[in-house]
Enzyme design. Sequence first.
Site, PDB file in Angstrom:
ATOM      1  N   ASP A  90       0.884  -1.160   0.000  1.00  0.00           N
ATOM      2  CA  ASP A  90       0.000   0.000   0.000  1.00  0.00           C
ATOM      3  C   ASP A  90       0.925   1.214   0.000  1.00  0.00           C
ATOM      4  O   ASP A  90       1.463   1.595   1.039  1.00  0.00           O
ATOM      5  CB  ASP A  90      -0.895  -0.007   1.238  1.00  0.00           C
ATOM      6  CG  ASP A  90      -1.855   1.165   1.273  1.00  0.00           C
ATOM      7  OD1 ASP A  90      -2.235   1.663   0.191  1.00  0.00           O
ATOM      8  OD2 ASP A  90      -2.228   1.587   2.382  1.00  0.00           O
ATOM      9  N   ASP A 116      -2.615   0.761   7.322  1.00  0.00           N
ATOM     10  CA  ASP A 116      -1.774   0.654   6.125  1.00  0.00           C
ATOM     11  C   ASP A 116      -1.325  -0.783   5.903  1.00  0.00           C
ATOM     12  O   ASP A 116      -1.296  -1.272   4.776  1.00  0.00           O
ATOM     13  CB  ASP A 116      -0.557   1.577   6.226  1.00  0.00           C
ATOM     14  CG  ASP A 116      -0.942   3.045   6.250  1.00  0.00           C
ATOM     15  OD1 ASP A 116      -1.741   3.460   5.387  1.00  0.00           O
ATOM     16  OD2 ASP A 116      -0.451   3.777   7.121  1.00  0.00           O
ATOM     17  N   GLU A 124      -1.329  -1.489  -4.840  1.00  0.00           N
ATOM     18  CA  GLU A 124      -2.499  -0.670  -5.160  1.00  0.00           C
ATOM     19  C   GLU A 124      -2.173   0.204  -6.360  1.00  0.00           C
ATOM     20  O   GLU A 124      -1.102   0.803  -6.435  1.00  0.00           O
ATOM     21  CB  GLU A 124      -2.863   0.203  -3.961  1.00  0.00           C
ATOM     22  CG  GLU A 124      -4.139   0.975  -4.158  1.00  0.00           C
ATOM     23  CD  GLU A 124      -4.534   1.727  -2.911  1.00  0.00           C
ATOM     24  OE1 GLU A 124      -5.478   1.297  -2.244  1.00  0.00           O
ATOM     25  OE2 GLU A 124      -3.884   2.745  -2.612  1.00  0.00           O
TER      26      GLU A 124
END
Length: 166
Positions: free
Chosen positions: A7, A140, A68
Amino acid sequence: MRILGIDPGTLRLGYGVIDRASPARMTYVECGVITAPTRSDRRSRLFTIGSGLRELMSELRPDVVAMEEAFFGKSVQATLALGEARGVALFVAAERGLPVTGYAPAKVKSTVVGHGRASKEQVGFLVRALLALRRTPNADAADALAIAICHARHGRAAAAVRSAAP
């Protein structure tokens, strides 16, 4: 197959590592956050994140990276910063010869929670349940584990296992 989920961020880069035996059988390995000093300039923060990611990849030896995808954030600056963090992660993965697959946030949420508009709390709760963790990881790190889970279920690894099945 060992999957490293990322992430990306310039202040905090979440990571999550799972081992995948099948789309339904995943084992938690490790998760956490690589943080950079908020008072440093962006170049220094990106260096810190890249160095931490190099160490992590050397230690945990993933087979693939799932990350991502970039999306349009609330501001142009935030979107640029996310793109720069993704670039650093892509570079470090390329150094190690690792394939990288990107997933849209809505795809990750849909895979883990069942719909693409899930909250961070919902993602964290279901990551905890799916991987049988004792406690919910930092947001996160939970997002990074969710990205790894998404890859385990939809990525090239999942397709290879399905095609090899008798």
